[in-house]
Design an enzyme around this catalytic site. Structure first.
Site, PDB file in Angstrom:
ATOM      1  N   LYS A 122      17.585  58.628  -3.324  1.00 17.13           N
ATOM      2  CA  LYS A 122      19.116  57.846  -2.835  1.00 17.13           C
ATOM      3  C   LYS A 122      20.274  59.113  -3.136  1.00 17.13           C
ATOM      4  O   LYS A 122      19.164  59.666  -4.826  1.00 17.13           O
ATOM      5  CB  LYS A 122      19.575  56.877  -3.228  1.00 17.13           C
ATOM      6  CG  LYS A 122      20.599  56.664  -2.411  1.00 17.13           C
ATOM      7  CD  LYS A 122      20.932  56.570  -0.666  1.00 17.13           C
ATOM      8  CE  LYS A 122      21.915  55.985  -0.266  1.00 17.13           C
ATOM      9  NZ  LYS A 122      22.238  57.484   0.380  1.00 17.13           N
ATOM     10  N   GLN A 134      21.106  61.143 -11.145  1.00 13.90           N
ATOM     11  CA  GLN A 134      21.036  60.166  -9.573  1.00 13.90           C
ATOM     12  C   GLN A 134      20.052  59.715 -10.001  1.00 13.90           C
ATOM     13  O   GLN A 134      20.629  58.222  -9.949  1.00 13.90           O
ATOM     14  CB  GLN A 134      20.900  60.796  -8.173  1.00 13.90           C
ATOM     15  CG  GLN A 134      21.149  60.333  -7.417  1.00 13.90           C
ATOM     16  CD  GLN A 134      23.043  60.612  -6.746  1.00 13.90           C
ATOM     17  OE1 GLN A 134      23.596  61.120  -6.840  1.00 13.90           O
ATOM     18  NE2 GLN A 134      23.688  59.689  -6.318  1.00 13.90           N
ATOM     19  N   LYS A 173      21.890  56.923 -12.549  1.00 13.91           N
ATOM     20  CA  LYS A 173      23.256  56.634 -11.826  1.00 13.91           C
ATOM     21  C   LYS A 173      22.523  55.376 -11.227  1.00 13.91           C
ATOM     22  O   LYS A 173      23.442  54.111 -11.181  1.00 13.91           O
ATOM     23  CB  LYS A 173      24.179  58.211 -11.003  1.00 13.91           C
ATOM     24  CG  LYS A 173      25.059  57.144 -10.358  1.00 13.91           C
ATOM     25  CD  LYS A 173      25.935  58.118  -9.732  1.00 13.91           C
ATOM     26  CE  LYS A 173      25.998  60.005  -9.681  1.00 13.91           C
ATOM     27  NZ  LYS A 173      26.315  60.708  -8.924  1.00 13.91           N
ATOM     28  N   LYS A 205      18.505  64.309  -4.762  1.00 14.17           N
ATOM     29  CA  LYS A 205      19.224  65.086  -4.199  1.00 14.17           C
ATOM     30  C   LYS A 205      19.243  66.560  -3.354  1.00 14.17           C
ATOM     31  O   LYS A 205      17.709  66.539  -3.460  1.00 14.17           O
ATOM     32  CB  LYS A 205      20.252  65.851  -5.164  1.00 14.17           C
ATOM     33  CG  LYS A 205      21.283  66.261  -5.114  1.00 14.17           C
ATOM     34  CD  LYS A 205      22.123  65.430  -4.975  1.00 14.17           C
ATOM     35  CE  LYS A 205      23.732  65.299  -4.836  1.00 14.17           C
ATOM     36  NZ  LYS A 205      24.786  64.198  -5.404  1.00 14.17           N
ATOM     37  N   GLY A 210      26.819  62.471   1.545  1.00 14.13           N
ATOM     38  CA  GLY A 210      27.203  63.131   1.563  1.00 14.13           C
ATOM     39  C   GLY A 210      27.513  63.768  -0.263  1.00 14.13           C
ATOM     40  O   GLY A 210      26.947  62.956  -0.907  1.00 14.13           O
ATOM     41  N   ASP A 211      28.265  65.486  -0.346  1.00 12.57           N
ATOM     42  CA  ASP A 211      28.459  65.305  -1.578  1.00 12.57           C
ATOM     43  C   ASP A 211      29.342  66.635  -0.993  1.00 12.57           C
ATOM     44  O   ASP A 211      29.759  66.589  -0.061  1.00 12.57           O
ATOM     45  CB  ASP A 211      27.183  66.458  -2.097  1.00 12.57           C
ATOM     46  CG  ASP A 211      27.645  66.372  -3.965  1.00 12.57           C
ATOM     47  OD1 ASP A 211      27.787  64.996  -4.531  1.00 12.57           O
ATOM     48  OD2 ASP A 211      27.234  67.690  -4.335  1.00 12.57           O
ATOM     49  N   THR A 245      33.963  56.358  -4.199  1.00 11.90           N
ATOM     50  CA  THR A 245      33.651  56.909  -5.358  1.00 11.90           C
ATOM     51  C   THR A 245      35.162  57.420  -6.198  1.00 11.90           C
ATOM     52  O   THR A 245      34.925  56.422  -7.858  1.00 11.90           O
ATOM     53  CB  THR A 245      33.082  58.781  -5.231  1.00 11.90           C
ATOM     54  OG1 THR A 245      32.464  58.324  -4.170  1.00 11.90           O
ATOM     55  CG2 THR A 245      32.383  59.632  -6.393  1.00 11.90           C
ATOM     56  N   ASN A 293      36.750  64.719  -1.340  1.00 14.91           N
ATOM     57  CA  ASN A 293      36.266  63.607  -0.831  1.00 14.91           C
ATOM     58  C   ASN A 293      37.125  61.948  -2.460  1.00 14.91           C
ATOM     59  O   ASN A 293      37.503  61.668  -2.287  1.00 14.91           O
ATOM     60  CB  ASN A 293      35.437  62.885  -0.950  1.00 14.91           C
ATOM     61  CG  ASN A 293      35.128  61.450   0.010  1.00 14.91           C
ATOM     62  OD1 ASN A 293      34.450  61.152  -1.682  1.00 14.91           O
ATOM     63  ND2 ASN A 293      35.370  61.032   0.162  1.00 14.91           N
ATOM     64  N   SER A 313      26.936  52.934  -1.035  1.00 19.32           N
ATOM     65  CA  SER A 313      26.091  53.467   0.026  1.00 19.32           C
ATOM     66  C   SER A 313      24.794  52.743  -0.254  1.00 19.32           C
ATOM     67  O   SER A 313      24.325  52.198   1.195  1.00 19.32           O
ATOM     68  CB  SER A 313      25.521  55.182  -0.773  1.00 19.32           C
ATOM     69  OG  SER A 313      26.384  56.158  -0.153  1.00 19.32           O
TER      70      SER A 313
HETATM   71  P1  NDP Z   1      33.906  67.949  -1.711  1.00 14.39           P
HETATM   72  O1  NDP Z   1      33.823  69.378  -0.866  1.00 14.39           O
HETATM   73  O2  NDP Z   1      35.239  67.201  -0.695  1.00 14.39           O
HETATM   74  O3  NDP Z   1      35.445  68.643  -2.568  1.00 14.39           O
HETATM   75  C1  NDP Z   1      35.059  69.332  -3.311  1.00 14.39           C
HETATM   76  C2  NDP Z   1      36.169  70.041  -4.077  1.00 14.39           C
HETATM   77  O4  NDP Z   1      35.642  70.325  -5.525  1.00 14.39           O
HETATM   78  C3  NDP Z   1      36.830  71.381  -3.349  1.00 14.39           C
HETATM   79  O5  NDP Z   1      38.176  71.174  -3.266  1.00 14.39           O
HETATM   80  C4  NDP Z   1      36.399  72.166  -3.748  1.00 14.39           C
HETATM   81  O6  NDP Z   1      37.433  73.527  -3.737  1.00 14.39           O
HETATM   82  C5  NDP Z   1      36.573  71.914  -5.100  1.00 14.39           C
HETATM   83  N1  NDP Z   1      35.367  72.649  -5.757  1.00 14.39           N
HETATM   84  C6  NDP Z   1      33.907  72.758  -4.986  1.00 14.39           C
HETATM   85  N2  NDP Z   1      33.119  73.995  -5.952  1.00 14.39           N
HETATM   86  C7  NDP Z   1      33.763  74.391  -6.649  1.00 14.39           C
HETATM   87  C8  NDP Z   1      34.248  75.207  -7.272  1.00 14.39           C
HETATM   88  N3  NDP Z   1      32.093  76.047  -7.664  1.00 14.39           N
HETATM   89  N4  NDP Z   1      35.296  75.557  -8.829  1.00 14.39           N
HETATM   90  C9  NDP Z   1      36.469  74.984  -8.477  1.00 14.39           C
HETATM   91  N5  NDP Z   1      36.634  74.739  -7.106  1.00 14.39           N
HETATM   92  C10 NDP Z   1      35.473  73.941  -6.618  1.00 14.39           C
HETATM   93  O7  NDP Z   1      33.215  67.410  -2.760  1.00 14.39           O
HETATM   94  P2  NDP Z   1      33.166  65.585  -3.283  1.00 14.39           P
HETATM   95  O8  NDP Z   1      34.935  65.305  -3.041  1.00 14.39           O
HETATM   96  O9  NDP Z   1      32.488  65.002  -2.160  1.00 14.39           O
HETATM   97  O10 NDP Z   1      32.753  66.149  -4.189  1.00 14.39           O
HETATM   98  C11 NDP Z   1      32.943  66.782  -6.001  1.00 14.39           C
HETATM   99  C12 NDP Z   1      32.655  66.415  -6.882  1.00 14.39           C
HETATM  100  O11 NDP Z   1      32.176  64.713  -6.791  1.00 14.39           O
HETATM  101  C13 NDP Z   1      31.084  67.017  -7.165  1.00 14.39           C
HETATM  102  O12 NDP Z   1      30.743  67.435  -7.962  1.00 14.39           O
HETATM  103  C14 NDP Z   1      29.988  65.702  -6.424  1.00 14.39           C
HETATM  104  O13 NDP Z   1      28.772  66.619  -6.700  1.00 14.39           O
HETATM  105  C15 NDP Z   1      31.036  64.305  -6.971  1.00 14.39           C
HETATM  106  N6  NDP Z   1      30.171  62.951  -6.602  1.00 14.39           N
HETATM  107  C16 NDP Z   1      30.741  63.686  -4.919  1.00 14.39           C
HETATM  108  C17 NDP Z   1      30.381  61.804  -4.539  1.00 14.39           C
HETATM  109  C18 NDP Z   1      30.895  61.333  -3.184  1.00 14.39           C
HETATM  110  O14 NDP Z   1      30.498  60.382  -2.728  1.00 14.39           O
HETATM  111  N7  NDP Z   1      30.797  62.281  -2.484  1.00 14.39           N
HETATM  112  C19 NDP Z   1      29.713  60.682  -5.491  1.00 14.39           C
HETATM  113  C20 NDP Z   1      29.590  60.936  -6.887  1.00 14.39           C
HETATM  114  C21 NDP Z   1      29.814  62.245  -7.446  1.00 14.39           C
HETATM  115  P3  NDP Z   1      37.428  74.488  -1.787  1.00 14.39           P
HETATM  116  O15 NDP Z   1      37.894  73.776  -0.532  1.00 14.39           O
HETATM  117  O16 NDP Z   1      37.974  75.646  -2.613  1.00 14.39           O
HETATM  118  O17 NDP Z   1      35.278  74.534  -1.999  1.00 14.39           O
HETATM  119  O1  2IT Z   2      26.457  62.322  -6.368  1.00 15.12           O
HETATM  120  C1  2IT Z   2      26.405  61.427  -6.146  1.00 15.12           C
HETATM  121  O2  2IT Z   2      26.284  60.083  -6.411  1.00 15.12           O
HETATM  122  C2  2IT Z   2      26.666  61.524  -4.247  1.00 15.12           C
HETATM  123  N1  2IT Z   2      26.962  62.598  -3.909  1.00 15.12           N
HETATM  124  C3  2IT Z   2      27.109  59.840  -3.849  1.00 15.12           C
HETATM  125  C4  2IT Z   2      24.674  60.090  -3.205  1.00 15.12           C
HETATM  126  C5  2IT Z   2      24.268  58.595  -1.954  1.00 15.12           C
HETATM  127  O3  2IT Z   2      24.014  58.419  -2.297  1.00 15.12           O
HETATM  128  O4  2IT Z   2      25.767  58.343  -1.174  1.00 15.12           O
END
Ligand code: NDP
Ligand code: 2IT
Length: 452
Positions: free
Chosen positions: A89, A110, A113, A125, A164-165, A208, A239, A384
């Site tokens: 997952k 992961q 976590k 992943k 998603g990520d 998250t 997100n 999830s």
């Molecule tokens: P999104 O794609 O929704 O948002 C990512 C954000 O981070 C955007 O603002 C993006 O800017 C910025 N970003 C991405 N890459 C870079 C970079 N190299 N340098 C600077 N800014 C950057 O992703 P999420 O919000 O889902 O994910 C954000 C973080 O949270 C990640 O590390 C992800 O692994 C983690 N995460 C996400 C989960 C989820 O449920 N979605 C769960 C747990 C962890 P831009 O628009 O310019 O790309």
């Molecule tokens: O980093 C993370 O925990 C995620 N991107 C969410 C993973 C999931 O299966 O919901």
């Protein structure tokens, strides 16, 4: 010599270019050094050696046709790291920087976590070096369909359930789900983060960010503190950031920053719900750049990224709490020093591994309430897991029920981390607490299941 030294040496020799994976594995192994003597079975059953070797890594070609009718070729991945506790997952990341090292570090994190959530979830992943940024909806759809045309054979509701990520939200999950259903002629819960009308769980988009703040509330309670009136720095505007900000506003905190990969906004007056609506519309619907916030709210300031700088000025703003919610290693040593110098007392990670090794050490040495990603951002994957439960029972739970479960899970994770830190390390060292608590459940399952 410590038993982890030869394990780390071999890991680095096998895959010398996987810097992010080494960073993630080193941190966990250094924490585990503290329990190895108490649990000789870890050494006997070669648990550490097995844990750093993925059960399977799939890498594949993703051809798709762009709007100019030109063929593009990207690389897709799925790292199936560990299935001791349940089906693999973990999310799918679509970003130009994606490579095997980043996929393996994320899959490794992961595993621990998912273990912390207490649910039946293994760890994995995946993703691709395709960037959805600047692409049309049809280009994204063609990419997602091609990606799933290979991925479908590796996943399944009892095998591997992606989500998603970075770069993968509701739109991408929809296109991928549609293609899976078409190929297999089956409507099953093979992805999470689906639309609420077709199998998605309520609160999954929020989970998250909300979970991050629930965990942080639990940490702050240990020092009798609350969010009321606290100034907060948040990075990212996707997100995780959006719902982190939403919950912080609800709890009376003042959020003064938001960013994307091009730069950051400083809004001294604080981001209120109306401004957050603007950010959500800008990022989720218009798919624009955060710089536009300054045009909408001219009292704020926009600072573009300057690659020549040795630190990020976002982390040099005076605040009480910091929530990195963008990407890995976004807080370097200098950034950590700046946060400490400015009196930050709470750092909690929404992104995966956003703080470099030296930064983590500085936070721990300076008595910061520091919440490491694998504990603090576990709310997303936890919901999830609840989505999978709803799918297999063909039930839909209310928002209140899912939010209540999320709060309970985050509280349980906090208690587990705190108790393990006290028992094996230093009370309040959530890094050791999370690594040890997450590890023990997986290790015991691996021992029970024999040498596989
Ligand atoms: P999104 O794609 O929704 O948002 C990512 C954000 O981070 C955007 O603002 C993006 O800017 C910025 N970003 C991405 N890459 C870079 C970079 N190299 N340098 C600077 N800014 C950057 O992703 P999420 O919000 O889902 O994910 C954000 C973080 O949270 C990640 O590390 C992800 O692994 C983690 N995460 C996400 C989960 C989820 O449920 N979605 C769960 C747990 C962890 P831009 O628009 O310019 O790309
Ligand atoms: O980093 C993370 O925990 C995620 N991107 C969410 C993973 C999931 O299966 O919901």
């Amino acid at each position: 010599m410590s038993i982890i030294t030869p394990i780390l040496t071999q890991m680095e020799q096998r895959d010398p270019n996987e810097r992010e994976f080494h960073q993630a594995a080193q941190e966990v192994l250094y924490s585990l050094e503290k329990v190895i003597d108490a649990f000789p079975a870890i050494k006997y059953h070669k648990i550490l050696e097995r844990m750093i070797e993925p059960e399977r890594v799939v890498s594949f070609r993703v051809p798709w046709v762009d709007d100019n009718e030109e063929l593009q070729v990207n690389r897709g991945f799925r790292v199936e790291m560990n299935s001791a506790l349940g089906p693999y997952k973990g999310g799918l990341r679509l970003h130009a920087s994606v490579n095997q090292s980043i996929m393996k570090f994320l899959a490794f994190e992961q595993v621990f976590k998912n273990s912390l959530t207490g649910l039946s979830l293994g760890g994995g992943k995946g993703g691709s070096d395709f960037s959805p940024k600047g692409k049309s909806d049809l280009e994204v759809m063609r990419f997602c369909q091609s990606f799933m045309t290979e991925l479908y054979r590796h996943i399944g509701e009892n095998t591997d359930v992606p989500a998603g990520d970075i770069g993968v939200g509701g739109r991408e999950i929809g296109y991928m789900f549609g293609q899976y259903k078409r190929i297999k002629n089956q409507f099953t819960g093979i992805l999470t983060g689906k639309g609420p009308e077709w199998g998605g769980s309520l609160i999954r988009p929020e989970a998250t960010g909300y979970g991050l703040i629930y965990f942080t509330q639990n940490m702050m309670e240990t020092r009798s503190e609350t969010f009321e009136g606290k100034t907060c720095l948040v990075s990212g505007s996707g997100n995780v950031s959006q719902f982190t900000i939403e919950k912080l506003i609800e709890l009376g905190a003042k959020v003064v920053t938001v960013s994307d990969s091009s730069g950051f906004i400083y809004d001294e007056e604080g981001i209120d719900t109306k401004k957050l609506d603007f950010i959500m519309m800008l990022k989720n619907v218009k798919r624009g750049r955060i710089a536009e916030y300054e045009q909408e709210y001219p009292h704020s300031t926009y600072t573009p990224v300057n690659a020549a700088r040795d630190c990020n000025p976002l982390w040099d703003i005076k605040a009480d709490c910091a929530f990195p919610c963008a990407t890995q290693n976004e807080i370097n040593e200098k950034d950590a020093q700046n946060l400490i110098k400015n009196g930050v007392s709470v750092v909690a990670e929404g992104a995966n591994m956003p703080t470099c090794e030296e930064g983590v050490k500085l936070f721990l040495d300076n008595n910061i309430l520091y919440g490491p990603a694998k504990a603090t951002n576990a709310g997303g994957v936890a919901v999830s897991g609840l989505e999978m439960a709803q799918n297999s029972s063909r039930m839909v739970w209310t928002r209140e029920r899912v939010d209540g479960e999320l709060q309970n899970i985050m509280k349980r994770i906090h208690t587990m981390c705190l108790n393990n830190s006290e028992q094996y390390s230093t009370k309040g060292n959530y890094v050791d607490g999370a690594n040890i608590a997450g590890f023990m459940r997986v290790a015991n399952a691996m021992i029970d299941q024999g040498y596989v």
